[in-house]
Design an enzyme around this catalytic site. Structure first.
Site, PDB file in Angstrom:
ATOM      1  N   LEU A   6      46.220  31.823  41.891  1.00 19.25           N
ATOM      2  CA  LEU A   6      44.979  31.431  41.227  1.00 19.25           C
ATOM      3  C   LEU A   6      44.169  32.696  40.913  1.00 19.25           C
ATOM      4  O   LEU A   6      44.033  33.573  41.785  1.00 19.25           O
ATOM      5  CB  LEU A   6      44.215  30.516  42.192  1.00 19.25           C
ATOM      6  CG  LEU A   6      42.944  29.831  41.741  1.00 19.25           C
ATOM      7  CD1 LEU A   6      43.192  28.915  40.562  1.00 19.25           C
ATOM      8  CD2 LEU A   6      42.360  29.013  42.900  1.00 19.25           C
ATOM      9  N   SER A   7      43.661  32.797  39.680  1.00 14.84           N
ATOM     10  CA  SER A   7      42.791  33.910  39.284  1.00 14.84           C
ATOM     11  C   SER A   7      43.517  35.257  39.438  1.00 14.84           C
ATOM     12  O   SER A   7      44.525  35.471  38.784  1.00 14.84           O
ATOM     13  CB  SER A   7      41.492  33.824  40.091  1.00 14.84           C
ATOM     14  OG  SER A   7      40.544  34.715  39.598  1.00 14.84           O
ATOM     15  N   SER A   8      43.035  36.134  40.322  1.00 15.48           N
ATOM     16  CA  SER A   8      43.754  37.407  40.511  1.00 15.48           C
ATOM     17  C   SER A   8      45.196  37.136  40.948  1.00 15.48           C
ATOM     18  O   SER A   8      46.132  37.843  40.540  1.00 15.48           O
ATOM     19  CB  SER A   8      43.035  38.247  41.572  1.00 15.48           C
ATOM     20  OG  SER A   8      43.670  39.486  41.739  1.00 15.48           O
TER      21      SER A   8
END
Ligand SMILES: *[C@@H]1O[C@H](CO)[C@@H](O)[C@H](O)[C@H]1NC(C)=O
Ligand SMILES: *[C@@H]1O[C@H](CO)[C@@H](O)[C@H](O)[C@H]1NC(C)=O
Length: 308
Positions: free
Chosen positions: A151-153
């Site tokens: 998720l995300s990074s």
């Protein structure tokens, strides 16, 4: 003063009990406890000092599959373990979950340096690949069923893992990331933020994105992980343009016609979420009205990874 024979016996006993303790510690290290999050400190070469945590289910399959679950910025392995559904599904489906832990203050991943954007380049991606190899060997895992998600990074890192180690993974799922190579630091800084990319201003062709991904494992010509790309349409941390750019990248890699997908489905898998299928190896899901806090679709993930 003790007489010499007694002294010798005492020393020998002390020595052998130390040896036993060491042996015991070693055995514990080789086989982490099932049913809880455990740290592995000695999984092999770890050039950037990434932490390795693992969840081995009580209900472990023989020849198990592996999911690598990569946390968001300011996250940790522990936070991803509790904040994602994979450990729960591991008990149902018998797979192992590896949770890498960022070595940087701020808890993001290095998706910007040449080292991490190169296979065996000595960056974070290299360390995570070594965790997978360790687990495959220790648990006689199914090399055809190793998966990666984040998720995300962690989603950025998922794209980087799929590009740097295409042979290691059968499938990937990306929740709110950017294309592999989009966070490139021209100054070759590790763990750098790239606002050109985050704001959706790194825009190029499927062919160019594909070339960027392929250059991360030059010369590789074998099978690559199938990719599922999720992104919120109202994301203001990693702008939605990154959804389109990521889909372009993998469409380019797989040789799909980005501009003419096979199928588009409204309200799939949720109301206001639109799915686009380019081929069996690439699906994108644009989550209408959703910001950067996109919800992991655990049930869908189990389908994409082939457990249900
Ligand atoms: C244990 O795993 C098997 C197959 O992997 C599954 O069918 C079963 O439901 C699992 N048991 C539990 C308690 O989840
Ligand atoms: C940010 O990434 C883009 C590629 O997406 C690159 O062209 C640009 O030079 C990078 N910016 C910095 C400051 O390194």
């Amino acid at each position: 003063m003790l007489p010499l024979p007694i002294l010798l016996t005492t020393l020998l006993c002390a020595f052998s009990s130390t040896a036993l303790t060491l042996q015991h510690e070693h055995a514990k290290q080789l086989l982490p406890r099932a049913g809880s999050l455990e740290q592995i400190t000695d999984f092999g070469d770890n050039p950037t000092n990434v932490g390795m945590y693992i969840y081995v289910p009580n209900n472990l399959s023989s020849n198990p599959a592996i999911i690598v679950g990569i946390h968001w910025c300011s996250g940790t392995a522990q936070a991803y373990y509790t904040g994602s559904p994979y450990a729960t599904y591991a008990e149902q489906h018998g797979f192992i979950v590896i949770y890498p832990d960022s070595p940087y203050e701020g808890g993001c991943w290095d998706v910007s340096s040449q080292a991490t954007l190169t296979r065996d380049g000595g960056g974070n991606s290299n360390s995570i690949a070594n965790m997978v190899k360790w687990a495959v060997e220790k648990y006689e895992a199914d090399e055809e069923r190793v998966f990666v998600t984040g998720l995300s990074s962690g989603a950025m890192m998922t794209n980087v893992m799929a590009a740097t180690y295409p042979d290691l993974f059968a499938a990937g799922i990306v929740y709110a990331g950017v294309p592999a190579g989009c966070f490139l630091s021209t100054a070759d800084e590790k763990n750098a933020w790239n606002s050109t990319c985050s704001q959706g201003n790194s825009i190029t062709t499927p062919e160019h994105w594909a070339a960027i991904a392929k250059a991360m494992d030059p010369g590789y010509d074998g099978p690559r992980p199938k990719m599922q790309i999720y992104h919120g349409s109202q994301d203001t941390t990693l702008y939605p343009q990154n959804y389109y750019e990521t889909c372009k990248q993998w469409a380019g890699v797989f040789g799909y016609e980005y501009d003419s997908p096979e199928e588009t489905k409204k309200d799939t898998p949720l109301a206001n979420w639109a799915s686009t299928v380019w081929g069996e190896k690439l699906t994108g899901v644009l989550a209408g009205g959703v910001d950067h806090g996109i919800q992991i679709q655990g049930k869908e993930d189990m389908v994409w990874f082939g457990f249900t």
